[in-house]
Enzyme design. Structure first.
Site, PDB file in Angstrom:
ATOM      1  N   CYS A  39       3.756  16.004   8.485  1.00  0.00           N
ATOM      2  CA  CYS A  39       2.443  15.370   8.700  1.00  0.00           C
ATOM      3  C   CYS A  39       1.712  16.097   9.819  1.00  0.00           C
ATOM      4  CB  CYS A  39       2.620  13.910   9.026  1.00  0.00           C
ATOM      5  SG  CYS A  39       3.772  13.645  10.372  1.00  0.00           S
ATOM      6  N   GLU A  64      -5.903  16.970   2.808  1.00  0.00           N
ATOM      7  CA  GLU A  64      -4.490  17.269   3.071  1.00  0.00           C
ATOM      8  C   GLU A  64      -3.840  17.859   1.822  1.00  0.00           C
ATOM      9  OE1 GLU A  64      -1.482  14.118   3.482  1.00  0.00           O
ATOM     10  OE2 GLU A  64      -0.818  15.109   5.322  1.00  0.00           O
ATOM     11  N   GLU A  99       1.513   5.168   9.733  1.00  0.00           N
ATOM     12  CA  GLU A  99       1.410   6.574  10.131  1.00  0.00           C
ATOM     13  C   GLU A  99       1.115   7.344   8.862  1.00  0.00           C
ATOM     14  OE1 GLU A  99       1.192   7.521  13.008  1.00  0.00           O
ATOM     15  OE2 GLU A  99       2.035   5.839  14.119  1.00  0.00           O
ATOM     16  N   LYS A 109      12.828   0.387   2.550  1.00  0.00           N
ATOM     17  CA  LYS A 109      12.628   1.036   1.241  1.00  0.00           C
ATOM     18  C   LYS A 109      12.277   2.504   1.455  1.00  0.00           C
ATOM     19  CE  LYS A 109       9.531   2.306  -1.469  1.00  0.00           C
ATOM     20  NZ  LYS A 109      10.111   3.526  -2.054  1.00  0.00           N
TER      21      LYS A 109
HETATM   22  P1  NAD Z   1       3.487   8.261  -0.253  1.00  0.00           P
HETATM   23  O1  NAD Z   1       2.383   7.504   0.370  1.00  0.00           O
HETATM   24  O2  NAD Z   1       3.356   8.633  -1.682  1.00  0.00           O
HETATM   25  O3  NAD Z   1       4.850   7.396  -0.166  1.00  0.00           O
HETATM   26  C1  NAD Z   1       5.376   6.950   1.057  1.00  0.00           C
HETATM   27  C2  NAD Z   1       6.265   5.736   0.799  1.00  0.00           C
HETATM   28  O4  NAD Z   1       5.452   4.678   0.298  1.00  0.00           O
HETATM   29  C3  NAD Z   1       7.337   5.970  -0.279  1.00  0.00           C
HETATM   30  O5  NAD Z   1       8.501   5.247   0.050  1.00  0.00           O
HETATM   31  C4  NAD Z   1       6.692   5.401  -1.515  1.00  0.00           C
HETATM   32  O6  NAD Z   1       7.617   4.991  -2.498  1.00  0.00           O
HETATM   33  C5  NAD Z   1       5.945   4.211  -0.941  1.00  0.00           C
HETATM   34  N1  NAD Z   1       4.801   3.759  -1.729  1.00  0.00           N
HETATM   35  C6  NAD Z   1       4.026   4.472  -2.594  1.00  0.00           C
HETATM   36  N2  NAD Z   1       3.068   3.662  -3.127  1.00  0.00           N
HETATM   37  C7  NAD Z   1       3.229   2.448  -2.559  1.00  0.00           C
HETATM   38  C8  NAD Z   1       2.544   1.203  -2.666  1.00  0.00           C
HETATM   39  N3  NAD Z   1       1.492   1.053  -3.482  1.00  0.00           N
HETATM   40  N4  NAD Z   1       2.964   0.178  -1.911  1.00  0.00           N
HETATM   41  C9  NAD Z   1       4.014   0.309  -1.062  1.00  0.00           C
HETATM   42  N5  NAD Z   1       4.715   1.452  -0.920  1.00  0.00           N
HETATM   43  C10 NAD Z   1       4.320   2.508  -1.648  1.00  0.00           C
HETATM   44  O7  NAD Z   1       3.786   9.532   0.664  1.00  0.00           O
HETATM   45  P2  NAD Z   1       4.869  10.677   0.442  1.00  0.00           P
HETATM   46  O8  NAD Z   1       4.406  11.602  -0.636  1.00  0.00           O
HETATM   47  O9  NAD Z   1       6.235  10.083   0.342  1.00  0.00           O
HETATM   48  O10 NAD Z   1       4.797  11.427   1.860  1.00  0.00           O
HETATM   49  C11 NAD Z   1       3.847  12.390   2.180  1.00  0.00           C
HETATM   50  C12 NAD Z   1       2.743  11.784   3.014  1.00  0.00           C
HETATM   51  O11 NAD Z   1       3.288  11.169   4.167  1.00  0.00           O
HETATM   52  C13 NAD Z   1       1.761  12.819   3.550  1.00  0.00           C
HETATM   53  O12 NAD Z   1       0.460  12.322   3.439  1.00  0.00           O
HETATM   54  C14 NAD Z   1       2.160  12.967   5.017  1.00  0.00           C
HETATM   55  O13 NAD Z   1       1.133  13.423   5.858  1.00  0.00           O
HETATM   56  C15 NAD Z   1       2.569  11.571   5.325  1.00  0.00           C
HETATM   57  N6  NAD Z   1       3.440  11.519   6.496  1.00  0.00           N
HETATM   58  C16 NAD Z   1       2.920  11.021   7.651  1.00  0.00           C
HETATM   59  C17 NAD Z   1       3.697  10.985   8.803  1.00  0.00           C
HETATM   60  C18 NAD Z   1       3.151  10.447  10.097  1.00  0.00           C
HETATM   61  O14 NAD Z   1       3.949  10.098  10.958  1.00  0.00           O
HETATM   62  N7  NAD Z   1       1.839  10.375  10.277  1.00  0.00           N
HETATM   63  C19 NAD Z   1       5.016  11.457   8.755  1.00  0.00           C
HETATM   64  C20 NAD Z   1       5.500  11.958   7.562  1.00  0.00           C
HETATM   65  C21 NAD Z   1       4.709  11.979   6.430  1.00  0.00           C
END
Ligand code: NAD
Length: 497
Positions: free
Chosen positions: A284, A385, A250, A175
């Protein structure tokens, strides 16, 4: 031209069971609709999990070198499509084209690497305590995995999950983020055309709340690999823990660069600029805190501000652009609100701070590269962040002070130090609390053959990427086998003698 994308379930491309769709737009120009994807329902998720379960029966028994051959073919096909896929990444996610192509290159590298792991999925053979008996451990797949990914690396992060999961013999339901769903659809289309059997990779689009959570907690899945925000990851980890489901997350970061008074300031300048503003600060691992030794503080700040002012903000597909837009309206509002918070907290705004509008900026989400000086570690802009082009500069008295400040957040993903002193480097390697540390390089630029992940609120569970100690451990478990060929019950085995 807008793409109409579908879910992939059991080898068939299908729309949502209730026919609804979600649009994805170009963040540099919201008038450009990149495509529409299904707004999936629980029924669609059930069907995808069911398809993955069925396919697992034969995929787990497919010899790993054979699985590797399919992944090798996928690597070649992705390489062949690198240019168009890279352009799509830039159009849908906003990062500049060089970075869009780099995103795809990560996927190619990971596919080649994991293809090779098909011939290296080794365990251990060790001597037995008894005669006529041997002992070994072998890697076995975990089962059906839910893969949930963010928007900032729309091809690389899915690749970091899909290829290791598959080489280990798992099947997956993927997803992606709805903001970069067209990239995900195109990427999966390319991978399956390498000959991946039906049901081994399933793709289900939709929002996190409706589709992501239902998928992660689905009783038909065995594990979850999540990348995204700490808030969502931590919530999922709690819920999955209660269900005894494997989960690795992550998550976010607040990554520091330490600039010591003995370092090469020009090298540090380049690292700070690209660490903080590359990918518009939406990595990230982006550097969001710069901790500078007091002896070079004002000099370095001047150098940094005058270079940041020269960075060209614009659409990522334009050749002269250094920094693209941020991903969407809500992320833009969040970043602008943090800029206001920084001002109210008393930090000194030395450059940027505004949304860009008019001309080519009018229909996009563009923010100036922003630098706050005189930030104190307890300020929110130093702790939380922001995930955008905002850098907080903090003054340090000495190395110990700098390391204490580097460690003063809840996050621990990446970090960096610029110094020419080998002792400073060694102490930092030992004492900075982060999963990754760079010496004389910015906080970005991880290589796929090493484990990737963070400590504290940045990472939970197994590490991504890498082989042993990394992705192979995330996507397989150990089975231990004792084989007795003595033809009798060896009582010593029962520790009775
Ligand atoms: P997000 O947490 O909003 O969403 C990430 C994914 O999770 C999306 O596919 C989203 O639809 C899904 N999601 C959201 N709510 C959910 C729930 N309740 N249950 C299951 N899935 C759910 O994050 P984002 O805005 O897409 O990405 C940015 C974040 O990702 C930042 O915090 C960044 O630091 C982090 N990030 C971390 C890494 C790493 O490797 N540590 C890499 C890239 C991004």
């Amino acid at each position: 031209m807008a793409d109409v994308c579908k879910n992939l379930i059991g080898g068939k491309w299908r729309g949502s069971s209730d026919k609804k769709t979600i649009e994805s737009v170009n963040p540099a120009d919201t008038g450009d609709i990149v495509g529409a994807v299904p707004a999936s329902t629980k029924k669609d998720v059930d069907a995808a999990v069911d398809a993955a379960r069925k396919a697992y029966k034969s995929w787990r028994l497919t010899p790993a070198p054979k699985r590797g051959e399919i992944i090798f073919k996928a690597a070649e096909l992705i390489a062949k499509n690198k240019d168009s896929l890279g352009r799509l990444v830039t159009r849908e996610m906003g990062k500049i084209l060089k970075e869009g192509l780099g995103d795809v290159q990560e996927a190619i590298d990971m596919a080649y690497y994991m293809a090779g792991e098909g011939r290296r999925l080794s365990g251990e053979t060790v001597p037995s305590e008894l005669p006529d008996k041997d002992c070994k451990s072998v890697r076995v797949p975990i089962g059906v995995f839910s893969l949930i990914t963010p928007w900032n690396f729309p091809v690389a992060i899915p690749a970091w999950k899909i290829f290791p999961a598959l080489i280990c013999g798992n099947t997956v339901v993927f997803k992606p983020s709805s903001y970069t769903a067209v990239c995900a659809a195109r990427f999966v289309e390319i991978i399956v055309s390498a000959g991946v059997p039906d049901g081994v990779i399933n793709l289900v689009h939709g929002t996190g709340d409706e589709v992501g959570e239902y998928l992660a907690l689905h009783p038909g899945t065995d594990g979850v690999s999540f990348t995204g925000s700490s808030a969502v990851g931590e919530k999922l980890a709690k819920m999955c823990g209660a269900l005894d489901k494997e989960i690795s997350c992550e998550m976010g970061g607040k990554n520091p660069i330490i600039v010591m008074d003995d370092c090469d300031l020009l090298l540090a300048l380049e690292g700070a600029l690209w660490g903080a503003f590359g990918t518009t600060g939406q990595r990230c691992t982006a550097a969001s805190r710069l901790i500078v030794h007091e002896k070079v503080y004002e000099e370095f700040l001047d150098m940094l501000a005058s270079s940041a002012k020269k960075l060209k903000v614009g659409p990522g597909l334009k050749k002269e652009t250094d920094i693209g837009p941020v991903i969407n309206q809500s992320q833009m509002e969040k970043i602008l609100s943090y800029i206001e918070i920084g001002k109210k907290e008393g930090a000194r705004l030395v450059c940027g701070g505004k949304r860009l509008s008019g001309g080519e900026y009018e229909k996009g989400f563009f923010i100036e590269p922003t630098i706050f000086a005189d930030v104190r570690p307890e300020m929110r802009i130093a702790k939380e962040e922001i995930f955008g082009p905002v850098l907080a500069v903090i003054k340090a008295k000495d190395l110990n002070d700098a390391i204490a400040m580097a460690n003063s957040t809840d996050y621990g993903l990446s970090s960096s130090i610029y110094t020419r002193d080998v002792n400073n480097a060694a102490v930092s390697e030992r004492d900075i609390e982060s999963g990754i540390i760079y010496i004389n390089a910015p906080t970005i630029g991880a290589e796929i053959q090493l484990p990737f992940g963070g400590t504290k609120r940045s990472g939970l569970g197994r590490r991504e990427a890498g082989g042993r100690g990394g992705a192979l451990d995330m996507f397989s478990k150990w089975k231990v086998i004792y084989r007795d060929f003595s033809g009798r019950l060896q009582k010593a085995q029962l520790k009775e003698e």
